[in-house]
Design a protein around this motif. Structure first.
Motif, PDB file in Angstrom:
ATOM      1  N   TRP A  90      52.829 -18.911 -47.485  1.00 19.72           N
ATOM      2  CA  TRP A  90      53.209 -20.574 -46.738  1.00 19.72           C
ATOM      3  C   TRP A  90      53.201 -22.035 -47.302  1.00 19.72           C
ATOM      4  O   TRP A  90      52.148 -22.400 -47.690  1.00 19.72           O
ATOM      5  CB  TRP A  90      52.687 -20.647 -44.908  1.00 19.72           C
ATOM      6  N   ASN A  91      54.048 -22.407 -46.916  1.00 20.66           N
ATOM      7  CA  ASN A  91      54.112 -24.153 -47.611  1.00 20.66           C
ATOM      8  C   ASN A  91      54.463 -24.228 -48.943  1.00 20.66           C
ATOM      9  O   ASN A  91      53.992 -24.891 -49.449  1.00 20.66           O
ATOM     10  CB  ASN A  91      53.437 -24.662 -46.910  1.00 20.66           C
TER      11      ASN A  91
ATOM     12  N   GLY B 289      49.425 -16.508 -45.960  1.00 24.18           N
ATOM     13  CA  GLY B 289      49.354 -17.637 -45.454  1.00 24.18           C
ATOM     14  C   GLY B 289      47.460 -17.696 -45.586  1.00 24.18           C
ATOM     15  O   GLY B 289      46.961 -17.381 -46.200  1.00 24.18           O
ATOM     16  N   SER B 290      47.319 -18.852 -44.797  1.00 29.84           N
ATOM     17  CA  SER B 290      45.751 -19.823 -44.841  1.00 29.84           C
ATOM     18  C   SER B 290      45.237 -18.672 -44.481  1.00 29.84           C
ATOM     19  O   SER B 290      43.743 -18.357 -45.499  1.00 29.84           O
ATOM     20  CB  SER B 290      45.776 -21.447 -45.082  1.00 29.84           C
ATOM     21  N   PHE B 291      45.547 -18.412 -43.612  1.00 24.87           N
ATOM     22  CA  PHE B 291      44.249 -17.268 -42.789  1.00 24.87           C
ATOM     23  C   PHE B 291      43.840 -16.263 -43.791  1.00 24.87           C
ATOM     24  O   PHE B 291      42.711 -15.582 -43.156  1.00 24.87           O
ATOM     25  CB  PHE B 291      45.004 -16.693 -41.601  1.00 24.87           C
ATOM     26  N   GLU B 292      44.769 -15.337 -44.743  1.00 22.72           N
ATOM     27  CA  GLU B 292      43.998 -14.565 -45.778  1.00 22.72           C
ATOM     28  C   GLU B 292      43.711 -15.074 -46.434  1.00 22.72           C
ATOM     29  O   GLU B 292      43.042 -14.337 -47.329  1.00 22.72           O
ATOM     30  CB  GLU B 292      45.650 -14.100 -46.005  1.00 22.72           C
TER      31      GLU B 292
ATOM     32  N   CYS C  74      47.850 -24.711 -47.458  1.00 19.53           N
ATOM     33  CA  CYS C  74      48.739 -25.884 -46.446  1.00 19.53           C
ATOM     34  C   CYS C  74      49.056 -25.051 -44.882  1.00 19.53           C
ATOM     35  O   CYS C  74      49.969 -24.920 -45.200  1.00 19.53           O
ATOM     36  CB  CYS C  74      49.602 -26.919 -47.499  1.00 19.53           C
ATOM     37  N   VAL C  75      48.415 -25.560 -43.954  1.00 14.97           N
ATOM     38  CA  VAL C  75      48.205 -25.534 -42.631  1.00 14.97           C
ATOM     39  C   VAL C  75      49.032 -27.250 -42.195  1.00 14.97           C
ATOM     40  O   VAL C  75      48.354 -27.903 -42.544  1.00 14.97           O
ATOM     41  CB  VAL C  75      47.302 -25.253 -42.204  1.00 14.97           C
ATOM     42  N   ILE C  76      50.721 -26.642 -41.916  1.00 10.87           N
ATOM     43  CA  ILE C  76      50.761 -28.323 -41.177  1.00 10.87           C
ATOM     44  C   ILE C  76      51.312 -27.980 -39.978  1.00 10.87           C
ATOM     45  O   ILE C  76      51.211 -26.944 -39.617  1.00 10.87           O
ATOM     46  CB  ILE C  76      51.980 -28.120 -42.354  1.00 10.87           C
TER      47      ILE C  76
ATOM     48  N   HIS D  45      48.266 -23.131 -32.990  1.00 10.17           N
ATOM     49  CA  HIS D  45      48.531 -21.989 -34.010  1.00 10.17           C
ATOM     50  C   HIS D  45      47.714 -23.164 -35.497  1.00 10.17           C
ATOM     51  O   HIS D  45      46.835 -22.583 -35.807  1.00 10.17           O
ATOM     52  CB  HIS D  45      49.958 -21.567 -34.596  1.00 10.17           C
TER      53      HIS D  45
HETATM   54  C1  DLZ Z   1      51.945 -18.368 -38.884  1.00  5.18           C
HETATM   55  C2  DLZ Z   1      52.224 -19.695 -39.540  1.00  5.18           C
HETATM   56  C3  DLZ Z   1      51.787 -20.755 -39.404  1.00  5.18           C
HETATM   57  C4  DLZ Z   1      52.998 -20.977 -38.003  1.00  5.18           C
HETATM   58  N1  DLZ Z   1      51.915 -22.263 -40.000  1.00  5.18           N
HETATM   59  C5  DLZ Z   1      50.968 -21.654 -41.140  1.00  5.18           C
HETATM   60  C6  DLZ Z   1      50.589 -22.881 -41.828  1.00  5.18           C
HETATM   61  O1  DLZ Z   1      51.094 -24.092 -41.777  1.00  5.18           O
HETATM   62  N2  DLZ Z   1      50.335 -22.733 -43.159  1.00  5.18           N
HETATM   63  C7  DLZ Z   1      49.828 -21.316 -43.501  1.00  5.18           C
HETATM   64  O2  DLZ Z   1      49.085 -21.363 -44.711  1.00  5.18           O
HETATM   65  N3  DLZ Z   1      50.110 -20.615 -42.761  1.00  5.18           N
HETATM   66  C8  DLZ Z   1      50.254 -20.166 -41.376  1.00  5.18           C
HETATM   67  N4  DLZ Z   1      51.156 -18.867 -40.858  1.00  5.18           N
HETATM   68  C9  DLZ Z   1      50.839 -18.369 -41.405  1.00  5.18           C
HETATM   69  C10 DLZ Z   1      49.693 -17.883 -40.967  1.00  5.18           C
HETATM   70  O3  DLZ Z   1      48.180 -18.554 -42.341  1.00  5.18           O
HETATM   71  C11 DLZ Z   1      48.760 -15.737 -41.117  1.00  5.18           C
HETATM   72  O4  DLZ Z   1      49.129 -15.777 -42.705  1.00  5.18           O
HETATM   73  C12 DLZ Z   1      49.875 -15.022 -39.985  1.00  5.18           C
HETATM   74  O5  DLZ Z   1      49.281 -15.996 -39.710  1.00  5.18           O
HETATM   75  C13 DLZ Z   1      49.176 -13.722 -40.274  1.00  5.18           C
HETATM   76  O6  DLZ Z   1      48.128 -13.444 -40.406  1.00  5.18           O
END
Ligand code: DLZ
Length: 164
Positions: A31-32, A64-67, A89-91, A97
């Motif tokens: 992501w990003n 994504g960062s969640f993973e 990077c989480v924006i 979310h």
């Molecule tokens: C869904 C999501 C959103 C809205 N924004 C970000 C972000 O800014 N940065 C990031 O790394 N990941 C984002 N994700 C994806 C989540 O981290 C994750 O991959 C999904 O929710 C699936 O579990």
């Protein structure tokens, strides 16, 4: 804000341990990607500058960062590194979310640090907008990837008992 006082890429070389004996895992979120690719570039450049060998670096991509915590755990168990660097990077968007992802990745990486002997490094940008992220991914405030690499070397040295 701390980053307006300190450039993320500024470090005293005398305090950075030699990395020639270290294996380092890197987990990077897709992501990003423009931002996380720049974080990865900074991380690799700094690790190599401090003599971490190419064959002792393993890069794992996650969606994504969640993973990141799951990817970091897999990296730790399969690659047996001296440290794992998590890059993401989480924006901030229009929904909550952002808060849930930041909370998940922060507590996930914290738990890994408590559950495993090796260190897991928090190389995750959490910003209000794209420009703030660019500023910290090789822009005017340096590169969070450099900071994460230096932190990994210091923590790997702490883990192994190697001094700078
Ligand atoms: C869904 C999501 C959103 C809205 N924004 C970000 C972000 O800014 N940065 C990031 O790394 N990941 C984002 N994700 C994806 C989540 O981290 C994750 O991959 C999904 O929710 C699936 O579990």
């Amino acid at each position: 804000m701390a980053s307006s006082l300190k450039n993320l890429s500024d470090h005293d070389p005398a305090t950075i341990p030699d990395g020639s004996a270290f294996k380092i895992g890197i987990v990077v979120a897709e992501w990003n990607e423009e931002i996380t690719a720049a974080l990865l570039e900074g991380t690799l450049k700094t690790l190599k500058k401090h003599h971490v060998k190419e064959e002792n670096i393993r890069i794992t991509a996650v969606p994504g960062s969640f993973e990141l915590p799951y990817g970091a755990r897999i990296s730790a168990e399969q690659f047996l590194p001296h440290a794992v660097i998590c890059l993401g990077c989480v924006i901030q968007g229009e929904t909550r979310h952002f808060d849930y992802i930041c909370q998940g990745v922060t507590s996930g990486i914290t738990n890994l640090n408590l559950d495993y002997d090796i260190p897991f490094i928090f190389g995750v940008l959490t910003t209000e907008n794209q420009q703030q992220a660019l500023d910290r991914a090789g822009g005017k405030y340096g590169n969070k990837g450099d900071e994460a690499a230096v932190t990994a070397l210091k923590m790997a040295a702490l883990y192994t008992g190697q001094s700078a």
